[in-house]
Design an enzyme around this catalytic site. Structure first.
Site, PDB file in Angstrom:
ATOM      1  N   GLU A   1    -114.568  32.242  28.726  1.00 61.43           N
ATOM      2  CA  GLU A   1    -114.269  31.527  27.488  1.00 61.43           C
ATOM      3  C   GLU A   1    -114.482  30.015  27.644  1.00 61.43           C
ATOM      4  O   GLU A   1    -114.225  29.451  28.697  1.00 61.43           O
ATOM      5  CB  GLU A   1    -112.818  31.805  27.089  1.00 61.43           C
ATOM      6  CG  GLU A   1    -112.368  31.127  25.808  1.00 61.43           C
ATOM      7  CD  GLU A   1    -110.885  31.317  25.520  1.00 61.43           C
ATOM      8  OE1 GLU A   1    -110.470  31.043  24.374  1.00 61.43           O
ATOM      9  OE2 GLU A   1    -110.130  31.718  26.431  1.00 61.43           O
TER      10      GLU A   1
ATOM     11  N   LYS B   1    -113.298  33.296  17.671  1.00 57.48           N
ATOM     12  CA  LYS B   1    -111.985  33.778  18.087  1.00 57.48           C
ATOM     13  C   LYS B   1    -111.024  33.792  16.900  1.00 57.48           C
ATOM     14  O   LYS B   1    -110.858  32.784  16.213  1.00 57.48           O
ATOM     15  CB  LYS B   1    -111.458  32.874  19.199  1.00 57.48           C
ATOM     16  CG  LYS B   1    -110.146  33.332  19.838  1.00 57.48           C
ATOM     17  CD  LYS B   1    -109.776  32.373  20.965  1.00 57.48           C
ATOM     18  CE  LYS B   1    -108.503  32.756  21.677  1.00 57.48           C
ATOM     19  NZ  LYS B   1    -108.180  31.793  22.766  1.00 57.48           N
TER      20      LYS B   1
ATOM     21  N   CYS C   1    -109.881  36.275  24.942  1.00 55.15           N
ATOM     22  CA  CYS C   1    -108.625  35.867  25.573  1.00 55.15           C
ATOM     23  C   CYS C   1    -107.392  36.353  24.809  1.00 55.15           C
ATOM     24  O   CYS C   1    -107.056  37.533  24.859  1.00 55.15           O
ATOM     25  CB  CYS C   1    -108.636  34.347  25.753  1.00 55.15           C
ATOM     26  SG  CYS C   1    -107.450  33.746  26.993  1.00 55.15           S
TER      27      CYS C   1
END
Length: 260
Positions: free
Chosen positions: A41, A111, A145
């Site tokens: 990430e 995200k 994540c």
């Protein structure tokens, strides 16, 4: 499908150095002829510089598309390019880009769940859609994540038919146990392969422990806390046997599940 994980150490505030380092690690990974290379990430900015973040972002993902796309084309390899901090219009996104063997950017994912504990929501704009993509004819999905903590996302992707879930991350060492447990849970409950690439950046105390798991939750390959490149080969033909043994999809009762 052979997947190579690039567990990378990057530094905040140094995007050009990080780009050069990522390119070198991708070349190293490509030497073993994988089908897919996965990065962590926000490898261009680290996670994440609060001061001056806009200046460090990749505007419209242009540099990522040009440089990483070129490597995908050069080595004829699929690259799931982790995620990068990108600037689109006036908004900053945490965006994953996926490249096929021709170097074309075939998908991107912003995200959707921003890590409020680290104030990510004060700097980044959340995405509003999920992402699936095909690599060599196999349907894949991606979560970034903190997204991993929301099982609805992985289940939705699984119901859309993915066989492999990619997870780039900047997961802290102090919660390494959560990382390893959640990855195994997502693999087992959805009967999918999971390839997870965590940062090992020392300046943000990330814990590494990148890993590749099969649909039974068994670890096919894993790293410790230091920078490394490693691989595992997925036997995708095993999926049908596993799903015909434990019928989690057939035995679902979705009329009982109400999630708001």
């Amino acid at each position: 499908m052979k997947i190579s994980i690039v567990q990378m150490d990057m530094k905040c505030n140094t995007p050009q150095k990080n780009f050069a380092h990522a390119e070198a690690l991708i070349r190293r990974a490509a030497e073993t002829s994988p089908d897919v290379i996965l990065l962590p990430e926000t490898w261009n900015t680290g996670f994440f510089p609060h001061e001056g973040l806009v200046a460090y972002c990749d505007r419209d993902g242009a540099e990522t598309k040009q440089r990483i796309g070129a490597l995908a084309k050069e080595y004829r390899v699929n690259i799931v390019a982790g995620s990068v901090s990108t600037l689109r219009g006036e908004h900053i996104f945490n965006t994953a880009y996926i490249f096929d063997r021709t170097g074309a950017c075939i998908a991107q994912y912003d995200k959707t769940h921003l890590f409020s504990y680290a104030h990510e929501h004060l700097f980044y704009t959340p995405g509003d859609s999920l992402c699936t993509f095909s690599l060599d004819g196999r349907l894949c999905g991606l979560l970034t994540c903190y997204d991993l903590r929301f099982p609805e996302l992985a289940r939705t992707l699984a119901l859309r038919g993915i066989e492999v879930l990619f997870v780039p991350a900047q997961w802290p060492a102090k919660r390494r146990g959560h990382w390893e447990t959640l990855l195994a849970a997502r693999a087992i409950e959805n009967q999918i392969f999971v390839a997870a690439c965590n940062s090992c950046a020392s300046d943000t105390l990330c814990g590494g422990s990148s890993r590749i798991l099969d649909p039974l939750g068994s670890v096919l390959a894993a790293a410790d806390g230091s920078e490394t490149v490693f691989s595992a080969t997925l036997d995708l033909s095993a999926l049908s046997e596993i799903r015909e043994t434990i019928h989690v999809y057939r035995d679902r009762r979705p009329t009982l599940y109400e999630i708001n």
